[in-house]
Scaffold this active site. Structure first.
Site, short mmCIF file in Angstrom:
data_model
loop_
_atom_site.label_atom_id
_atom_site.label_comp_id
_atom_site.label_asym_id
_atom_site.label_seq_id
_atom_site.Cartn_x
_atom_site.Cartn_y
_atom_site.Cartn_z
N ASP A 164 0.84 -1.19 0.00
CA ASP A 164 0.00 0.00 0.00
C ASP A 164 0.88 1.24 0.00
OD1 ASP A 164 -2.62 -0.82 -0.14
OD2 ASP A 164 -2.68 -1.35 1.98
N ASP A 207 -5.27 -4.64 6.38
CA ASP A 207 -5.82 -4.57 7.74
C ASP A 207 -7.34 -4.54 7.78
OD1 ASP A 207 -6.27 -2.10 6.68
OD2 ASP A 207 -5.24 -0.97 8.26
N ASP A 267 -9.70 -6.27 2.66
CA ASP A 267 -8.41 -6.84 2.26
C ASP A 267 -8.38 -8.35 2.43
OD1 ASP A 267 -7.16 -4.40 1.60
OD2 ASP A 267 -6.72 -4.00 3.70
#
Length: 696
Positions: A309, A526, A530
């Protein structure tokens, strides 16, 4: 996480490991390691020979010494595994202290009842207030609270846990510091996150990884080949002795044959293989990463694609408003005023920074907007906008203001019949090229301008990506930003590729596409959204602060919730594979020297005549003192080398960010060459010591 002894010479580790190494002599334990099982069976046979000699009065100190050192070989191998497990057990003890059997306030039918934590089941609702120990794993469904997770993570600073979002997961054994929350239990007794942690660090639930299984089969095959060779050696020796007319020239007693077998089979790597795997998991734990299986650690070493990310991993993650750039004919004060108003309902750090910037530059302060006259529109990933709708007396929207991504605002304005100004479009492109994020502000159909948000690339991240590139790992940055912004950040950070406008579905598709072309993929996440990608990735690292769904989907959990730790995880995995490869190379190479110690000693008397050594004595290139000294020296070296390599097996070989071919060359040169040379030196030194002590 609580600290435990780390020194190999700490008495808290040595004493329990020594006792455990004796308990592991149980054949029911040894059968999992065929190489050491064969060694133990050989030691047992030699023990029977010694007992027979004692019973018949034919006591042989040589046979006794051989037998003792064969047992030491097995015990030392067990000691290596026990040392690795000992670190995990010390860690498990500290985790057990966190697992208190507290009473839980279970809520049913609107009433609370106190029950033991062991009676909680999945989907039970539990109320926790300040000073309460959270009795089980779960998700916060009501409220917000500060939670002390130091018993799990070792971090003293409390963390926020709240309902909804990606910070809702709580772990049993942690403590609520303030406020009140309601938790929905997500695990059954005995299957909590803490229970799984204890099982993994103790090694009790550790299964062999695919690579370990393959290597074990190779070692077993080599053992069977050498077993067959040694089994046929007496017949060959007897034939040669009979042909030479020297029936007793070759020493083919059972202890000598067992010594030859044990020195030829790969006992070094056989004795250290389990310790290497356990220590890999231990190194993860020391970095506050919980690997749910040894296979996950091993897979990390084979990863060649990293999905990262952008926000919080590559950049600092706190984008802040830095400038108001008005459209032609619009006053900067008006743009700032409307942007601030559109951000009042935006609780993201970006939204709050816009409010602060308007106050700083134009002394505009947040206003109280009466509830009957306005309807706030919170930011969402679907609309990519936030704002407020002002209502007329009948309750219908009369005027709306929006702030958000350029494409979303363009669609909003065009739906209202307005036009998106070319000048604003150019401003958006300019900001994106600089690596910043543009947010367009509109009041009804009138586009007022752009707010520039800027995120900062973390220091040193470019060098880390360069190291990964040397290792043959490709990095892919994932971001919800537009393509221009993503390209600018990717260039500044030094990643190999990027995904813009990434959605959960696109992440999952990208992972599957990479895997379909033969790549192994790692990623972090998290949130609940996801979870599918974490489950699909070969190495899925879930953040401990994330949702329970994410933690269940990943095969690793980072207790520090640091997304950049994915890079360290890959390095630990590669170090594990490098250590296993290096010690396997050393183990196979060091058997060569033992040929030149034991085989000449067994047949040195063959073809000898007139008190002169036979032609086979030329094979005694180490010039060892006697046949018995040569055999005993080789057996002692074979046992001691396991002890000497225990620190390397537990610590791991030094990690270097180089490609696979460079690692192979280094292993062949350092450990292959060292494996050839070390036994020649070691056996000769032991031989000289035995002669000096008069033991042969």
């Amino acid at each position: 996480m609580a600290k435990h002894p780390t020194s190999l010479f700490d008495a808290h580790l040595l004493r329990p490991a020594a006792l455990e190494s004796l308990r592991k002599l149980d054949p029911r334990v040894q059968w999992r390691n065929p190489v050491m099982l064969v060694t133990e069976l050989g030691a047992a046979l030699c023990t029977l020979v010694v007992l027979r000699d004692l019973a018949t009065g034919a006591f042989s100190p040589f046979n006794v010494q051989i037998t003792v050192w064969l047992w030491f070989t097995v015990v030392f191998a067990n000691f290596a595994e026990a040392m690795a497990e000992g670190r995990g057990k010390a860690q498990a003890d500290s985790l057990r202290k966190a697992r208190t059997q507290a009473l839980a306030r279970r809520r049913r039918d609107g009433r609370e009842e106190k029950v033991p934590a062991t009676q909680l089941r999945r989907d039970d609702l539990v109320v926790c207030e300040a000073s309460d120990v959270i009795p089980a794993d779960g998700d916060v469904t009501e409220g917000i609270a500060m939670v002390d997770e130091s018993a799990i993570t070792g971090e003293s600073a409390p963390v926020v846990r709240e309902s909804g979002g990606d910070r809702s997961a709580v772990t049993g054994g942690t403590r609520v510091i303030s406020d009140r929350i309601v938790i929905r239990v997500t695990s059954e007794p005995g299957h909590t996150f803490l229970d799984r942690m204890i099982g993994m660090v103790e090694g009790a639930k550790r299964q062999k990884t695919p690579n370990e299984t393959a290597l074990s089969l190779l070692l077993l095959g080599m053992t069977l080949v050498f077993l067959l060779a040694v089994f046929t050696l007496p017949a060959f020796g007897a034939y040669s002795a009979a042909s030479a007319g020297q029936p007793h020239a070759a020493d083919l007693s059972l202890p000598v044959l067992v010594s030859l077998l044990v020195c030829l089979i790969p006992t070094t790597i056989g004795g250290l293989l389990s310790a290497i795997g356990i220590s890999g998991i231990d190194r993860m734990i020391r970095r506050n990463v919980m690997a749910m299986s040894g296979r996950a650690v091993e897979a990390a070493g084979d990863v060649d694609v990293l999905l990262l990310d952008k926000t919080g991993t590559i950049t600092l993650g706190n984008r802040v408003a830095t400038a108001f750039l008005p459209a032609p004919g619009v006053a900067p004060e008006r743009l700032a005023d409307v942007a601030q108003l559109a951000s009042l309902a935006d609780e993201t750090p970006e939204g709050r920074s816009i409010v602060v910037l308007a106050k700083t530059q134009f002394n505009l302060r947040g206003r109280e907007v009466a509830e009957p006259h306005a309807e706030f529109v919170p930011f969402s990933a679907q609309t990519q906008m936030s704002g407020v709708d002002f209502l007329n007396p009948s309750g219908r929207p009369a005027r709306g203001i929006r702030k958000g991504a350029a494409d979303a605002v363009r669609a909003y304005v065009e739906d209202l019949g307005g036009l998106f100004p070319k000048a604003v479009e150019r401003t958006v492109e300019d900001i994106a090229r600089q690596g910043a994020t543009p947010l367009v502000v509109t009041e009804g159909r009138d586009v007022l301008g752009v707010v520039q948000l800027k995120d900062v690339v973390k220091g040193g991240i470019q060098e880390r990506f360069a190291r990964l590139r040397k290792m043959g790992i490709r990095t892919v940055m994932i971001t919800g930003d537009n393509a221009l912004t993503a390209a600018a950040i990717a260039a500044e950070a030094g990643v190999d590729d990027f995904m813009a406008h990434a959605t959960p579905e696109q992440k999952l598709k990208r992972i599957r596409d990479e895997q379909a072309t033969g790549h192994l993929v790692a990623m972090t996440g998290d949130g609940t959204n996801d979870a599918p990608a974490l489950a699909q990735a070969d190495v899925g690292v879930a953040m401990n602060t994330g949702t329970q769904a994410a933690r269940e989907a990943g095969n690793m959990v980072d207790l520090d919730s640091n997304p950049t730790k994915l890079i360290e995880i890959v390095e630990i995995g590669k170090q594990l594979l490098m250590t296993r490869g290096a010690l396997t190379t050393f183990s196979i190479a060091n058997d060569v020297a033992k040929y030149f110690a034991i085989l000449p000693a067994m047949f040195v008397g063959l073809y000898a005549a007139g008190g002169h050594p036979g032609p086979l004595a030329a094979l005694n290139i180490m010039h060892l003192a006697s046949p018995h000294s040569a055999i005993l020296s080789a057996v002692i070296f074979n046992a001691l080398i396991i002890v000497a390599l225990i620190p390397l097996a537990l610590r791991g070989v030094r990690y270097r960010a180089v490609g696979a071919s460079a690692v192979l060359r280094r292993n062949l040169l350092l450990y292959g060459g060292g494996g050839l040379v070390a036994p020649f030196v070691g056996i000769k030194l032991i031989d000289l010591t035995l002669v000096a002590l008069g033991w042969v």
